[in-house]
Design an enzyme around this catalytic site. Structure first.
Site, PDB file in Angstrom:
ATOM      1  N   SER A  31      -9.913  -2.309   8.136  1.00 55.47           N
ATOM      2  CA  SER A  31      -9.214  -2.657   6.906  1.00 55.47           C
ATOM      3  C   SER A  31      -9.995  -2.250   5.673  1.00 55.47           C
ATOM      4  O   SER A  31     -11.218  -2.424   5.606  1.00 55.47           O
ATOM      5  CB  SER A  31      -8.954  -4.170   6.858  1.00 55.47           C
ATOM      6  OG  SER A  31      -8.317  -4.526   5.651  1.00 55.47           O
ATOM      7  N   ASP A  32      -9.288  -1.691   4.715  1.00 54.78           N
ATOM      8  CA  ASP A  32      -9.853  -1.511   3.391  1.00 54.78           C
ATOM      9  C   ASP A  32     -10.049  -2.907   2.785  1.00 54.78           C
ATOM     10  O   ASP A  32      -9.394  -3.860   3.199  1.00 54.78           O
ATOM     11  CB  ASP A  32      -8.890  -0.670   2.542  1.00 54.78           C
ATOM     12  CG  ASP A  32      -9.436  -0.396   1.156  1.00 54.78           C
ATOM     13  OD1 ASP A  32     -10.658  -0.246   1.041  1.00 54.78           O
ATOM     14  OD2 ASP A  32      -8.629  -0.338   0.210  1.00 54.78           O
ATOM     15  N   LYS A  33     -10.929  -3.022   1.821  1.00 58.23           N
ATOM     16  CA  LYS A  33     -11.183  -4.324   1.196  1.00 58.23           C
ATOM     17  C   LYS A  33     -10.249  -4.583   0.018  1.00 58.23           C
ATOM     18  O   LYS A  33      -9.471  -5.536   0.013  1.00 58.23           O
ATOM     19  CB  LYS A  33     -12.645  -4.427   0.723  1.00 58.23           C
ATOM     20  CG  LYS A  33     -12.966  -5.718  -0.032  1.00 58.23           C
ATOM     21  CD  LYS A  33     -14.374  -5.711  -0.582  1.00 58.23           C
ATOM     22  CE  LYS A  33     -14.516  -4.772  -1.750  1.00 58.23           C
ATOM     23  NZ  LYS A  33     -13.779  -5.223  -2.964  1.00 58.23           N
TER      24      LYS A  33
ATOM     25  N   ASP B 275      -4.794   1.500   0.802  1.00 57.87           N
ATOM     26  CA  ASP B 275      -3.843   1.697  -0.283  1.00 57.87           C
ATOM     27  C   ASP B 275      -4.172   2.900  -1.156  1.00 57.87           C
ATOM     28  O   ASP B 275      -3.338   3.360  -1.920  1.00 57.87           O
ATOM     29  CB  ASP B 275      -3.750   0.444  -1.161  1.00 57.87           C
ATOM     30  CG  ASP B 275      -5.092   0.044  -1.753  1.00 57.87           C
ATOM     31  OD1 ASP B 275      -6.096   0.720  -1.465  1.00 57.87           O
ATOM     32  OD2 ASP B 275      -5.138  -0.940  -2.509  1.00 57.87           O
TER      33      ASP B 275
END
Length: 874
Positions: free
Chosen positions: A324-326, A613
């Site tokens: 996951s991106d933060k 995103d």
């Protein structure tokens, strides 16, 4: 040498330009030699080729071959029906899986359409596509940077680079030389194509255009990654191969056997082999799988997870690692004041004692609110219930904090010293009632050097530097960005302020702790994922300290062993495979790093989901087994590269999608358990008939009716079965696990034999009674249908007893059964259907035989399941 490591003079020399820009003639020459400043596009398959791809399957080849042979022998009706079945299956696959791959065109759209440049020393506006190396580009607030630039001037230049680096806060740029190696987010003397000027102004030399830009490198990665196969597609191809090899071996054996021991004519032998091929191939299975996946897609859409590619539904259920991106995924992507430090206390904003604490430190608290409100250049708008910050996100956090504690006073800002990266603070002169104050905010180390006093217990006391330095260190370790605030009262006649006015008698008020906080839903979702045996890893472009702090708060495990991009670069691919198994946090990563990390995890045999995103996430999203994009804050590039889009940008939605994915896989498994025995039973009828030198019990069209109509109708009901109680507490299944394990082969074998045996017994009985061939075929058709209906109920539970309370909840089961009853009555009693399928009306005596066979199937299978449960102690 990288561009950021070159001095301004070296950059001008290499690009053969000057501070006045290129001449118009030189620009035209370079446009011809260098080409346009645009991204090259990859070759995309035509729609026809995409459609024909769905015919590329071994079992489809078998059916096409059978259809051709039917045509050669003059049986054009059967040929037409077989080809119609092939066409329908391919159309379903094409329509359901079609998606536009617009990633590259979306990337191109992110590059600025126009640019302001210096040419011959004069300002001019040109198309961004005409930029060449050596052009001097002018930058202003709101400018989308059209190429990669080495800065030569920067006046309070702040650039939003989150789409490339993942860093949540805008970056203050400068022109200083950088001699050592630096990560992408730390190259402060460079600005990159596709990023946005937040504030300030500047000037830069174009050093890279088109595919040479950082955006262009991402474009190349997207083209190189390609589209991989989902675990379901791989397993289904494996299953199809197994069926094909068994079928090929049977046909070869029967051809040799018939030529040696039977006196078949060529036409009879061909008809028999076609009947075997049509019966043993589960033609309805692809359509059934598409329907069940489509149901899963619909369910997920209701839960805010938009699936772009149907097999991705099942992939979610088998996912074992989520990368996951933060920013914006695990966190809110909204800078927020989370702590206030004064000399008397430290207040965590989320604490329930917040208001009481504020009263205890009333004066300091009041002055901190004033500083946040008046020493601020940012505005906040609310559109459609969403916060929109116009200006710097950090100042937006201060303004939001101040607005939550409105001040009842008249004020007027008289003078302002704006923030500048050269001195790292901002100050304002404000009149409040009949008093004037200077409010100052800035970097803690700078402000502490400017103050001599502090506000403590409602009084001014000598500054305690050790206290403030310790608190700055404590809060920074939590990943918070610290800002210091100070003030002083000044004579009412003062009209302006200077930097010298800030060097005397300033009073330290306190510190603001600011961070992009984690989402509460994300914390719960990570716990659910861990319970389900899914590992969660954070891969972000943000700073290591921030990443570690957020990782600890949201519940990641190996957060203390965080690696940064340079660490990843120093590891070989083999070493990286070992590292990703024991590390959960990766910071300061570039698109290349993210791509390598996903590949390394996949090499360890894991099914990987990747969320993101920004543009920097797109290559990794496309490489992952399931790419998950943010629907609200995600870029179009990211959405195009992804398999699933979260309409609410909520990590918790992923956990809900995993739950649905596991339900879908369980139901797909039940469908396969159901479909294969019924198909193989029909094949056995053909095989045994040839071996015993008896007429074929069913025609090709009757077999197709069973495979395409009855199987699809009943399988559809299994697609609506509720989720198993242990679905989210068991580990993800082994991706190497065959879709047909040992038990599945055993179940398929004995149920196939059971259905075939019952069919032969009833056929033999009717033959001895002198029944006509049409009556025997119609009764056999009904027998297999009844067997399918009761066996479908068996398959509601693979090992447990099939009739439970949930059978009443699945209304589709009863609807599908009712539809099948109507269809089967039409086959027996509607003249039109009699003509097509060569069936006839039969009486209650024949119908009761078929029903009895179905009941026997149900009882025998449930008996076997009981023995299995006792043996395995489950």
């Amino acid at each position: 040498m990288e561009w950021y490591q070159r001095t301004i003079e070296e950059t001008q020399s290499v690009t053969k330009t000057s501070e006045l820009g290129l001449s118009s003639e030189e620009r035209q020459k370079r446009i011809v030699s260098q080409g346009e400043n645009s991204l090259s596009k990859g070759q995309e398959d035509s729609e026809l080729k995409k459609f024909l791809h769905h015919f590329n399957d071994l079992l489809i080849y078998v059916l096409i071959g059978a259809g051709i042979l039917k045509g050669v022998t003059g049986d054009f009706i059967d040929m037409t029906i077989i080809f119609a079945v092939v066409l329908i299956n391919s159309l379903i696959g094409y329509v359901q899986e079609r998606k536009a791959t617009n990633s590259l065109s979306s990337l191109s759209a992110m590059m600025g359409s126009q640019a302001t440049i210096l040419a011959d020393g004069e300002k001019g506006i040109v198309e961004a596509t005409s930029l060449v190396a050596g052009d001097v580009v002018l930058l202003n607030p709101g400018t989308i940077i059209p190429a990669d630039l080495r800065l030569v001037e920067a006046y309070n230049l702040v650039v939003e680079e989150a789409i490339l680096t993942g860093e949540s806060t805008p970056v203050n740029k400068n022109t200083a030389d950088i001699t050592s190696s630096a990560d992408l987010g730390d190259r402060l003397n460079m600005v990159y194509s596709g990023t946005l000027v937040n504030s300030g102004s500047g000037k830069g030399i174009v050093v890279e255009t088109g595919d040479g830009t950082e955006l262009g490198k991402i474009s190349q990665h997207l083209k190189e990654v390609g589209s991989g196969e989902t675990p379901l597609i791989k397993k289904m191809k494996q299953l199809n191969k197994q069926i094909f090899y068994i079928l090929a071996a049977l046909i070869l054996f029967l051809v040799v056997f018939s030529l040696m021991f039977r006196e078949f004519t060529g036409g009879e032998l061909v008809s028999a082999m076609i009947a075997l091929a049509v019966s043993a191939v589960p033609e309805g299975l692809p359509a059934v799988l598409s329907i069940i996946l489509s149901v899963g897609v619909t369910r997920m859409a209701v839960k805010k997870a938009i699936i772009k590619k149907m097999p991705a539904v099942e992939t979610l259920g088998s996912m074992s690692v989520i990368c996951s991106d933060k920013t914006g995924t695990l966190t809110k992507n909204e800078m927020t004041v989370v702590s206030i430090v004064t000399k008397d206390q430290v207040v965590e904003i989320a604490d329930e004692g917040f208001e009481h604490s504020a009263q205890e430190d009333r004066l300091a608290w009041h002055r901190l609110i004033e500083t946040a409100l008046y020493c601020n250049d940012t505005k906040i708008n609310y559109r459609g219930g969403k916060r929109e910050i116009i200006g710097n996100p950090t100042e937006g956090a201060l303004l939001e904090f101040a607005n939550q504690h409105p001040l009842d006073q008249e004020e007027h800002i008289l003078y302002k010293i704006p923030f500048d990266s050269a001195y790292k603070y901002m100050a304002t002169l404000v009149v409040i009632g009949k008093k004037k104050f200077i409010y100052l905010k800035g970097a803690p180390d700078i402000v502490l050097d400017m103050v001599s006093l502090q506000l403590e217990q409602e009084a001014y006391k000598t500054i305690d530097l050790a206290y403030w330095e310790e608190e700055i260190s404590i809060q920074a370790r939590k990943g918070q960005r610290m800002l210091a605030a100070a003030y002083k009262e000044v004579p009412f006649e003062m009209a302006t302020i200077s930097h010298e006015d800030l060097q005397q008698e300033m009073v330290m008020l306190g510190l603001y702790g600011i961070i992009d906080p984690p989402k509460k839903e994300a914390m719960e979702a990570i716990r659910i994922c861990h319970d389900a045996g899914i590992s969660v890893k954070m891969i972000t472009g943000d700073h290591k300290d921030t990443a570690v702090a957020i990782a600890e708060q949201i519940g990641l495990t190996n957060y203390n062993q965080a690696l940064i991009g340079s660490d990843i670069e120093n590891l070989s691919d083999l070493e990286l495979q070992g590292v990703v198994a024991t590390h959960d946090v990766f910071a300061r990563t570039t698109p290349e790093h993210k791509l390598r990390l996903v590949r390394a995890i996949q090499e360890n045999g894991e099914i990987v989901g990747m969320t993101g995103d920004g543009v920097n996430d797109a290559p990794a999203l496309k490489k992952a087994d399931i790419g998950i994009a943010m629907g609200i804050k995600g870029t179009e590039v990211t959405k195009d590269a992804a398999d699933m889009v979260l309409a609410d940008d909520n990590f918790a939605t992923i956990a809900a999608a995993v739950r649905e994915g596991r339900r879908v896989y369980d139901n797909l498994k039940k469908t396969i358990y159901f479909s294969l025995p019924t198909a193989f039973a029909q094949g056995l009828l053909v095989v045994v008939s040839i071996l015993l030198d008896k007429p074929l019990p069913l025609t090709s069209i009757q077999i197709l009716w069973l495979n395409m109509v009855t199987t699809i109708t009943l399988s559809f009901a299994l697609g609506f079965e509720p989720i198993a109680k242990d679905a989210m507490t068991r580990k993800p299944r082994d991706p190497k696990e065959n879709i047909l394990n040992g038990y599945a082969v055993f179940r398929t074998t004995y149920v196939s034999l059971l259905l075939a045996a019952l069919g032969f017994m009833i056929n033999t009985y009717l033959g001895n009674q002198g029944a006509s061939e049409t009556v025997m075929q119609t009764t056999l058709l009904l027998t297999i249908v009844c067997g399918q209906v009761f066996y479908m109920i068996n398959c509601r539970e693979i090992h447990q007893f099939a009739i439970t309370k949930s059978i009443l909840a699945n209304k589709i089961l009863w609807l599908a059964t009712g539809i099948l009853v109507i269809l089967q009555l039409a086959v027996m009693y509607v003249p039109f259907m009699n003509s097509i399928l060569a069936t006839t009306s039969i009486g209650w005596h024949h119908t009761s035989l078929a029903l009895l066979a179905g009941v026997l199937v149900f009882l025998i299978v449930e008996g076997e399941k009981l023995i299995y449960r006792i043996w395995k102690k489950i």
